[in-house]
Design an enzyme around this catalytic site. Structure first.
Site, PDB file in Angstrom:
ATOM      1  N   CYS A  25       0.809  -1.228   0.112  1.00 23.88           N
ATOM      2  CA  CYS A  25       0.017   0.089   0.081  1.00 23.88           C
ATOM      3  C   CYS A  25       0.916   1.232   0.110  1.00 23.88           C
ATOM      4  CB  CYS A  25      -0.985  -0.181   1.164  1.00 23.88           C
ATOM      5  SG  CYS A  25      -0.214  -0.124   2.687  1.00 23.88           S
ATOM      6  N   HIS A 633      32.748  -4.382  24.612  1.00 24.74           N
ATOM      7  CA  HIS A 633      32.922  -5.180  23.734  1.00 24.74           C
ATOM      8  C   HIS A 633      33.727  -6.252  23.738  1.00 24.74           C
ATOM      9  CE1 HIS A 633      32.462  -6.445  19.404  1.00 24.74           C
ATOM     10  NE2 HIS A 633      31.368  -5.655  19.380  1.00 24.74           N
TER      11      HIS A 633
END
Length: 713
Positions: A25, A633
């Protein structure tokens, strides 16, 4: 969006073999899947350019893209693996096999309401929305013609163009026809879309409704006085005798309920005829018998019932507005933010059209404008913050959404791309809705407006259509106030929770230029755990470099004080430039230090909150009580292990203290995979401090001083 992203979307929904059909759409890809459980929502939302993804009842799955959905759709359908997969609009799907393949969802939280939990209700609102959605462009174009005519009348260039008995000169009369063509023949457009959606031949539905639109059909009532149908003044019909039976003749121009009801009956009839008529005869006899049955049925019964139903609903709302325009003006803008995500606004749109056709004006669109402009104002506030925070991706999203809103009156890009992703926005937007509604309500009382703010045309509430409302001054004041209040509140309070802000920064930091693609899953998992913040891995370096400090509640550090950050793991501290990754080594994500671990457990270096805990265990974002935003990390490229060898001890949102274990890892697994174990420890919001320096390099034990962080004086 690149073709590899198109392939990633197909992979996220379970591969091409799981796609029964695909349509789109204005802003969304709508998948009909063979098995909805195979679609991975998190994986889809991690793809760059994807605003969101929502599973639906009936193995449907929607991917929210935004204004570029047509290009993405074309790229997907051009993939070799998609050859043979069903595509096209509802009409194509329906005509081909009768399968209901179109999916519609107005927000990811739809499941909290009735839709999504009841398949029949979901299908009902899909039917309503898909009957109107394809013609929104034509309606939008027509609304601008109407606004132009209203502006010309206001400026005195032409007389009151829609007043009874007014005759325009041919030039202006021709301009007037440019919008009338859409609304006069609206029932035919709705009949086509609704028939296609329900699984019938859309042209047969068009033809059935066209009979009631013929001048000859209306001519059957020549000389016959019209009377109210069942007492409704808004439903005027003339009764004529056809085959000895009374046939109500009504004006079906601009009517939407008759074609909707007609299509609802035509769909099951079409399927029945297909079952009982041999396949080699269906091409001729299915349309013929459908028309033979449905044309008289629609003329005698369905059409008048549709007129009656529409008049009844319109009369109910008109009674509320007549009783108290003040209450009505407040309820409508406050209700619309919840109605639109659920798709409940489609019947109201039909009533607006009916009001104009029967009353000559509509009283719903004025208060609705307060909601729309509050929505756009909230988007403007997000855009302001995105510019200030140098958030490139949000700037792009908000700019497109704001343009679609202010120029087109379309709220979908704002609603689905921003507001429903960041829950802090809605309360601020509601205050804007209330402000606009109060101004309309109070202004109506002061000016003695019996019906409140009205418009004589169906328009999209945008900047361009303001001249279509009467009184224009009151309407302008209301929508400007709604816009300004929502925008200011969003700017003052922000639109992200601390967890969402932290998750965005950590997800950006966790992906370097060489790891953007492989860290997509990581970004998605941060998004889910942290409450749905919008993470676009492509903004990794920029996001890390511009992380904004957010001091946690309870922060006690004095201005100019020296903060010491403890080592989170046993090992050897080394300079950041020795990390074998150019992003960390170059300080792109911020200053800090790295540790070559000798232990196997990472601990919290201080008290605070886990802003983002990767389920893979390789990265953690911490919001410490002293105001430091920290990224730890574990290893380089260890995201590729997908959690193997990591035992995560915390989750996003957990409260942590100094020494709280975050993760334990298996050194052997990481070393066997060939990934470096060096662990960067990065201060993400270094701009909030004067200096960030290592205390010392060399052997450290968790809890030892690692970094000196100097507060700004």
């Amino acid at each position: 969006m690149a073709s590899n992203s198109a392939a990633e979307i197909i992979d996220a929904v379970g591969g091409p073999e799981n796609v029964a059909s695909l349509t789109h759409c204005a802003t969304r890809l709508r998948f009909q899947l063979h098995d909805g459980d195979k679609a991975d929502k998190s994986k889809a939302e991690a793809i760059p350019g994807v605003m969101g993804a929502v599973p639906q009842a009936g193995d449907r799955f929607q991917v929210v893209i935004g204004g570029g959905v047509q290009n993405v759709y074309n790229e997907i359908m051009a993939l070799p693996v998609m050859a043979g997969v069903g595509a096209g609009g509802g009409g194509a799907a329906a005509a081909g096999g009768g399968a209901d393949s179109d999916a519609d969802i107005k927000a990811r939280e739809r499941s909290k309401g009735p839709r999504g939990t009841n398949a029949w209700l979901d299908s009902l609102f899909e039917f309503l929305s898909d009957s109107f959605r394809p013609i929104l462009g034509a309606l939008l174009g027509a609304s601008l013609f109407i606004t132009f005519m209203a502006l010309m009348a206001t400026l005195g260039v032409i007389p009151a163009w829609n007043a009874p008995g007014v005759t325009l000169e041919p030039s202006w009369a021709f301009v007037n026809l440019m919008w009338q063509c859409v609304f006069v023949f609206l029932p035919l457009m709705v009949a086509y879309n609704a028939s296609a959606k329900i699984g019938a031949d859309p042209w047969v539905g068009f033809a059935i409704m066209a009979v009631l639109m013929l001048p000859g059909f209306a001519g059957l009532a020549t000389g016959v006085d019209k009377t109210p149908l069942f007492g409704f003044e808004q439903a005027q019909v003339a009764i004529v005798q056809v085959w000895g039976l009374p046939m109500p003749i009504a004006d079906y121009s601009s009517q939407v309920f008759p074609p909707l009801l007609m299509a609802a009956v035509l769909g099951p009839l079409y399927k029945l005829l297909r079952r009982i008529i041999p396949e080699n005869l269906q091409l001729i006899f299915v349309p013929f018998l459908a028309m033979l049955i449905m044309i008289p049925l629609t003329a005698f019964l369905i059409g008048p019932i549709g007129v009656y139903v529409g008049a009844g609903l319109a009369s109910a709302l008109a009674a509320i507005n007549t009783f108290s325009p003040f209450i009505f003006a407040i309820v409508i803008p406050l209700a619309y933010p919840f109605m639109v995500p659920l798709g409940l606004h489609w019947p109201i749109n039909a009533i607006m059209l009916l009001n104009i056709q029967t009353l000559g004006y509509d009283f719903i669109q004025g208060p609705m404008g307060a909601w729309n402009f509050a929505c756009f104002g909230a988007t403007a506030g997000v855009l302001f913050l995105a510019w200030r925070e140098k958030d490139k991706d949000m700037k792009q999203t908000a700019t497109g959404a704001l343009a679609a809103g202010l120029l087109g009156g379309i709220s979908e890009p704002s609603l689905y791309g921003i507001h429903l992703r960041y829950k802090r926005i809605y309360p601020r937007m509601l205050v804007g809705c209330l402000t606009g509604g109060l101004i309309i309500g109070i202004g109506s009382l002061v000016l003695g407006l019996k019906n409140g703010i009205t418009t004589q045309a169906f328009v999209f509430t945008s900047l361009l259509t303001i001249p279509a409302f009467n009184p224009i001054g009151l309407y302008s004041l209301a929508v400007i106030a709604a816009f300004a209040v929502a925008m200011i509140l969003v700017i003052l309070s922000g639109y992200k929770t601390p967890e969402q802000a932290g998750a965005t920064a950590v997800a950006a930091a966790a992906a370097g230029p060489g790891t953007v693609a492989r860290d997509a899953d990581e970004a998605a998992s941060v998004s889910n755990v942290a409450g749905g913040s919008e993470l676009l891995p492509g903004a990794a370096a920029a996001g890390a470099a511009t992380a904004v400090a957010t001091k946690a509640p309870g922060a006690t550090a004095e201005v100019g004080a020296l903060l010491q950050l403890a080592a989170p793991i046993d090992g050897t501290a080394i300079a950041l430039d020795q990390v074998p990754d150019p992003v960390f080594a170059g300080g792109v994500m911020g200053p800090g230090v790295a540790i070559e671990p000798s232990g196997d457990t990472v601990y919290s270096p201080g008290a605070g909150t886990v802003a983002a805990a990767q389920p893979t265990g390789h990265a953690f974002g911490l919001q410490l009580d002293n105001g430091i935003e920290l990224l730890i990390h574990v290893g380089i490229d260890t995201v590729n292990l997908k959690g193997e060898g990591f035992d995560v001890k915390v989750k996003t949102g957990d409260r942590i203290e100094a020494g709280t274990p975050l993760v334990t890892f298996d050194r052997a697994v990481i070393e066997k995979a060939g990934y470096p174990l060096v662990t960067p420890v990065i201060v993400l919001n270094a701009d909030a401090f004067d200096t960030v320096d290592p205390v010392k390099l060399g052997p450290v034990t968790h809890g030892d001083p690692l970094l000196d962080v100097q507060q700004k004086a």
